[in-house]
Design a protein around this motif. Structure first.
Motif, short mmCIF file in Angstrom:
data_model
loop_
_atom_site.label_atom_id
_atom_site.label_comp_id
_atom_site.label_asym_id
_atom_site.label_seq_id
_atom_site.Cartn_x
_atom_site.Cartn_y
_atom_site.Cartn_z
N PHE A 176 0.85 -1.19 0.00
CA PHE A 176 0.00 0.00 0.00
C PHE A 176 0.88 1.24 0.00
O PHE A 176 1.99 1.24 0.53
N HIS A 177 0.38 2.27 -0.65
CA HIS A 177 1.15 3.51 -0.75
C HIS A 177 0.19 4.65 -1.06
O HIS A 177 -0.93 4.42 -1.50
N PRO A 178 0.61 5.88 -0.85
CA PRO A 178 -0.25 7.03 -1.16
C PRO A 178 -0.43 7.17 -2.68
O PRO A 178 0.41 6.70 -3.44
N ILE A 436 -2.38 -1.77 -13.72
CA ILE A 436 -3.81 -1.47 -13.78
C ILE A 436 -4.39 -1.68 -12.38
O ILE A 436 -4.10 -2.69 -11.73
N HIS A 437 -5.20 -0.75 -11.92
CA HIS A 437 -5.86 -0.89 -10.63
C HIS A 437 -7.03 -1.88 -10.72
O HIS A 437 -7.62 -2.05 -11.77
N GLY A 438 -7.37 -2.44 -9.58
CA GLY A 438 -8.59 -3.23 -9.51
C GLY A 438 -8.36 -4.71 -9.26
O GLY A 438 -9.31 -5.45 -9.05
N VAL A 489 -4.98 3.42 -14.75
CA VAL A 489 -3.90 2.62 -15.34
C VAL A 489 -2.71 3.57 -15.48
O VAL A 489 -2.90 4.74 -15.79
N HIS A 490 -1.52 3.08 -15.21
CA HIS A 490 -0.38 4.00 -15.29
C HIS A 490 0.97 3.28 -15.31
O HIS A 490 1.06 2.10 -14.99
N CYS A 491 1.98 4.07 -15.65
CA CYS A 491 3.36 3.62 -15.50
C CYS A 491 3.69 3.70 -14.02
O CYS A 491 3.35 4.67 -13.35
CU1 C2O Z 1 0.93 1.16 -6.90
CU2 C2O Z 1 -1.72 3.31 -9.01
O1 C2O Z 1 -0.39 2.27 -7.94
#
Ligand code: C2O
Ligand code: CU
Ligand code: CU
Length: 509
Positions: A176-178, A436-438, A489-491
């Motif tokens: 976990f991170h900000p 990708i989140h989720g 979604v991100h780098c």
């Molecule tokens: Cu580890 Cu959008 O992050």
């Protein structure tokens, strides 16, 4: 002008550049009344004036400490409850020159949360930072509203409670991170990150549960000689920040004692460092590394290799064992990710030195992982960079499908519950770890294009949430989003993410 020349020239027009490269963090700082001085303003010329601490400023070779546990306050079975207070904290790493970190619960080492599948989790975030913050549960399948997106930031002096229930079959290695808008990289490099191990509800589902376990959380510290945490310079903003100290559980090159065969979980919790892992024994030989797990838990079977690349945000589980007592090092060997501006590739560094006593373990079949079925929709993503002269200053832009991130724009839409294929192309000159989140996805294939004609690699099904993509390489992955709502979604080079190599994904119900 070629990219390289452009960037080299740029590097010497220091002042204008530093302004442009740091524009976003400077802007934040102006808003922050009452914030302790941390060399930000005097850091204007930091291209030239950067004065980093010597490598012998931190002691090395101390025994590895176990991660401090985030204690479960709940008295109910199947429930986890705790508070995470994000706040500045002083640590005297260099005698007489205290360093101000930002940490959770005043713990300089990353906290460990131990969860079990099916648990209901309730975490209160208390924000005692001078900036808005969030907690993002990297890789965990939690509802979008509980996932700490930049859209739901908690202001300074604010608090909020994150609530989610872990589904079945999500045992694995998370963190976990900000994730606040534009300052994620800063909050992480000041020290905010923690890790999560999710264990199966049914112990029998984990064929390695009888083994002793060691946790190695790798973070990166860029420390000034005066004890302050260095600001990012222009090169950090372009290439991703790397400090001079690679820390493990908050310690510099610690010694690890392992008794017999051991399961080792390793987190790459750095901003931008590629850990090109090798195991080098005391005679200088390279031994094979046995990998048993990845981001979303165990692989279907163990995989052996002499080098294992663990990019930013990725996790691996290793099985370390030997027929006789042994000494070796885990090293991040040098890695060339195509840095800009003539920066040299990341040099080799020791992560940990290990002493292990004899003890062998025959690795059984690990897990059954079904491949996701045929995709019913396709998403196309192109990661790119561009040079900008906006406002009369040179800077690099980091883009997804030619756009910089905009919080209020939907870039991709998908539908809850359906298998989708993502074709992600890196049309730039450096590596970008794609996240990708989720929840977890399955990497299907990797192939080169244009100047990079590598052969195609097909992958066995395994659960990942971040995969590195090299320059002129394309990956194909499959994913099912389990909840409706907004995802990112991100780098995962945090500087690139904050500079705009991020997009919004709207999942419809
Ligand atoms: Cu580890 Cu959008 O992050
Ligand atoms: Cu994430
Ligand atoms: Cu990137």
């Amino acid at each position: 002008m070629k990219r390289r020349d452009f960037l080299v020239k740029s590097a010497y027009s220091a002042i204008a550049l530093t302004f442009s490269a740091c524009g976003r963090s400077q802007e934040m700082k102006h808003d922050m009344s009452g914030m302790e001085s941390k060399g930000g303003m005097s850091g204007m010329g930091h291209m030239a004036s950067e004065q980093l601490a010597d490598l012998d400023a931190l002691p090395k070779g101390q025994d590895l400490k176990a991660l401090p546990l985030l204690v479960n306050q709940s008295t109910q079975a199947d429930a986890f409850k705790a508070t995470l207070r994000a706040a500045p904290m002083q640590v005297e790493l260099i005698k007489g020159k205290p360093t101000t970190f930002w940490t959770y619960n005043q713990s300089a080492a990353p906290l460990l949360m131990e969860l079990t599948e099916g648990m209901s989790v309730e975490i209160e975030l208390v924000n005692d930072l001078p900036q808005p913050t969030t907690i993002h549960w990297h890789g965990l399948p939690v509802p979008p509203e509980e996932d700490g997106a930049p859209h739901d930031a908690v202001p300074p002096n604010g608090r909020r409670t994150y609530r989610f229930t872990l589904p079945e079959d999500c045992a694995g290695t998370y963190w976990f991170h900000p994730h606040p808008h534009k300052v994620t990289h800063e909050q992480v490099f000041r020290g905010l990150a923690g890790v999560i191990v999710v264990r199966p509800k049914n112990k029998a589902a984990d064929p390695l549960s009888a083994l002793p376990e060691t946790h190695l959380v790798v973070t990166d510290l860029k420390l000034n000689a005066d004890g302050s945490i260095a600001e990012n310079n222009m090169m950090d903003d372009m290439n991703g920040r790397e400090g001079q100290f690679l820390l493990v559980n908050g310690q510099y090159q610690p010694n690890v004692n392992l008794s017999g065969a051991t399961r080792v979980r390793l987190w790459n919790a750095t901003s931008a460092r590629f850990l090109n892992l090798v195991k080098q024994n005391s005679t200088g030989q390279i031994d094979n590394i046995v990998q048993v797990g990845t981001d979303g838990g165990l692989l279907s079977k163990a995989q052996t290799s002499s080098k294992l690349l663990v990019g930013p945000a990725e996790r691996v589980e290793l099985l370390l064992s030997s027929a006789k007592d042994e000494k070796f090092s885990l090293i991040a060997s040098s890695y060339n990710q195509g840095k800009m501006g003539m920066a040299s590739p990341t040099p080799a560094t020791t992560i940990v030195s290990v002493e292990q006593s004899a003890g062998e373990f025959k690795i059984p079949a690990l897990r059954k992982i079904e491949a996701l079925g045929a995709a019913v929709a396709t998403q196309k993503v192109v990661l790119g960079e561009a040079m900008s002269m906006a406002g009369g200053v040179h800077s690099m832009l980091f883009l997804i499908n030619n756009k910089q991130y905009d919080m209020n724009r939907i870039d991709f839409t998908s539908k809850k519950g359906q298998v989708e294929e993502w074709i992600v192309e890196n049309n730039s000159d450096m590596d970008h770890p794609f996240h990708i989140h989720g929840g977890q996805y399955q990497l299907v294939r990797r192939e080169g294009f244009d100047s990079n004609k590598t052969a195609t690699t097909e992958y066995e099904p395994a659960w990942k949430d971040t995969v590195n993509i090299k320059a002129r390489e394309r990956i194909v992955l499959k994913m099912v989003q389990q909840y409706a709502g907004l995802r990112m979604v991100h780098c995962h080079i945090l500087e690139h993410e904050d500079a705009g190599m991020m997009a919004n994904l709207q999942v419809r119900g």
